[in-house]
Write a protein that holds these residues in place. Structure first.
Motif, PDB file in Angstrom:
ATOM      1  N   LEU A   1       0.831  -1.198   0.000  1.00 10.65           N
ATOM      2  CA  LEU A   1       0.000   0.000   0.000  1.00 10.65           C
ATOM      3  C   LEU A   1       0.868   1.253   0.000  1.00 10.65           C
ATOM      4  N   CYS A   2       1.936   1.261   0.791  1.00  8.85           N
ATOM      5  CA  CYS A   2       2.846   2.418   0.819  1.00  8.85           C
ATOM      6  C   CYS A   2       3.459   2.681  -0.553  1.00  8.85           C
ATOM      7  N   ARG A   3       3.894   1.639  -1.215  1.00 10.23           N
ATOM      8  CA  ARG A   3       4.498   1.817  -2.546  1.00 10.23           C
ATOM      9  C   ARG A   3       3.497   2.420  -3.521  1.00 10.23           C
ATOM     10  N   GLN A   4       2.260   1.949  -3.458  1.00 11.98           N
ATOM     11  CA  GLN A   4       1.218   2.487  -4.332  1.00 11.98           C
ATOM     12  C   GLN A   4       0.950   3.956  -4.021  1.00 11.98           C
ATOM     13  N   LEU A   5       0.930   4.309  -2.753  1.00 11.96           N
ATOM     14  CA  LEU A   5       0.659   5.695  -2.366  1.00 11.96           C
ATOM     15  C   LEU A   5       1.780   6.625  -2.823  1.00 11.96           C
ATOM     16  N   ILE A   6       3.025   6.178  -2.682  1.00 13.38           N
ATOM     17  CA  ILE A   6       4.163   6.976  -3.147  1.00 13.38           C
ATOM     18  C   ILE A   6       4.045   7.227  -4.646  1.00 13.38           C
ATOM     19  N   GLY A   7       3.644   6.211  -5.395  1.00 14.23           N
ATOM     20  CA  GLY A   7       3.464   6.360  -6.835  1.00 14.23           C
ATOM     21  C   GLY A   7       2.352   7.326  -7.202  1.00 14.23           C
TER      22      GLY A   7
END
Length: 400
Positions: free
Chosen positions: A39-45
């Motif tokens: 989820l964090c990786r998606q949010l950063i993107g």
């Protein structure tokens, strides 16, 4: 390290800061950790800033203190001291790392869920929580847990704009205390990690994946394998995971006690490439777990083309309601579960690539880009001042 964190923050300074609070995170491996990291990786993107606040040691190795701050995959990680039980770790320093949050996202129902709800009187930040199965991990202390859930948890839940339930079973449970503030967002899965890598032909080879903990009931899985090995010498089980409240030596003794050394292989803390190589030799996935928050690993198994045979816990039953291709069995009865795995092997032989393609297709619905967008929608609503939120259609046009 501080400089690296500052650089990342500067690059994303325009985006809202989402602070995720979770008791365990990278480098620990597990379903909860994977969900938060993805989820964090998606949010950063998507232009968000993210911070993860977590405990400063792994529950599997509490004497080894981890770095107080670290960047992993562009995710800012802050680790704080804790004491008490791994199920309810006391870590009051969490309040030092949330003051600049645009939104706080609490994962699981534990000390952090309770403390941040109580502390909202002081910090005033909007909050959402993902349930991850609550705290009903085992039947132990069931009466006390039920009382706490219906009193304290019901009260603390009022502090959260939404309780995000990651399974149908969670939604049924938490809607009884939070009503319309519950929302079903089933966990995302990294469906590319092991995509389409299972053996193309049916094999009597089973994979089980998960941390080595008591509730996973690997003892029952071994009892089932003893039955299968007695029926056909080709049956083999690969146990993949990381040490938790069961250590490697204990599991090796359990395997030897059942004379299964030729039929069971134990793989401890191996990387995804090694896991792919093991899955490539297998056709079946099995889990005897008494409790799951969602069943993430079963979805990853489906994405690989493995046919799952799962114990009849609440999360797996809810998953099978959505995906009837999955097979359920009672792993407390070794003969019954052995029959189910034998039947699964026969299905693979009879239905061939059609069954495999259906499993892979169903798993794609859990791709993280779709799931992350649902979380983004929740965040946007939670961060919108109450008076500016769009009314439900049923209330529009009504006069207060």
């Amino acid at each position: 390290m501080t400089s690296a964190i500052s650089d990342i923050q500067a690059q994303n300074s325009a985006g809202p800061l989402i602070v995720h609070v979770v008791r365990q995170f990278l480098p620990n491996k597990g379903g909860l950790e994977d969900v938060v990291a993805n989820l964090c990786r998606q949010l950063i993107g998507r232009g968000y800033r993210v911070r993860v606040v977590t405990c400063n040691s792994l529950f599997s190795d509490p004497t080894r203190e981890l770095a107080p701050a670290e960047m992993i995959d562009d995710i800012e990680i802050v680790r704080i001291p804790w004491s008490g039980s791994s199920r309810y770790p006391l870590a009051p320093q969490v309040f030092q790392h949330i003051a600049d949050a645009d939104l706080i996202h609490v994962h699981a129902v534990d000390f952090f869920f309770d403390a941040l709800a109580w502390g909202k009187l002081f910090h005033g930040r909007p909050m959402v929580a993902t349930t991850h199965g609550g705290f009903f991990h085992t039947p132990k202390y069931a009466a006390i847990k039920k009382l706490w859930f219906n009193t304290a948890t019901r009260l603390f839940a009022l502090a959260y704009a939404e309780l995000i339930c990651c399974s149908l079973s969670d939604e049924r449970l938490f809607s009884s205390i939070a009503g319309h503030r519950t929302r079903l967002i089933e966990n995302g899965a990294d469906v590319g990690k092991f995509a389409n890598c299972a053996a193309l032909e049916a094999r009597r080879r089973v994979v089980t994946i998960g941390r080595f903990s008591v509730n996973k009931r690997l003892d029952r899985m071994l009892d089932v394998m003893k039955v299968l090995a007695a029926r056909n010498v080709d049956w083999h089980l690969d146990i993949i995971g990381a040490v938790s409240d069961l250590d490697q030596q204990t599991l090796e003794k359990e395997i030897a006690a059942r004379d299964l050394s030729r039929h069971v292989s134990l793989h401890v803390s191996i990387d995804n490439c090694a896991i792919r190589n093991i899955i490539a030799r297998a056709s079946l996935f099995a889990s005897a777990s008494e409790y799951e928050g969602f069943g993430l690993v079963a979805i990853e198994a489906m994405s690989a083309g493995l046919l799952p045979v799962l114990h009849t816990n609440d999360a797996y039953k809810a998953l099978a309601e959505t995906h009837p291709t999955l097979m359920l069995s009672d792993f407390s009865n070794p003969e019954t579960a052995a029959d189910a795995l034998a039947a699964a092997f026969a299905r693979l032989g009879a239905e061939g690539l059609g069954l495999r393609e259906e499993l892979i297709h169903d798993a794609r619905a859990y791709a993280w880009d779709e799931v992350a967008q649902r979380y983004v929608d929740v965040y946007a609503e939670a961060m919108t001042p109450r008076g500016r939120r769009r009314q439900p259609l049923s209330q529009r046009g009504q006069v207060a």
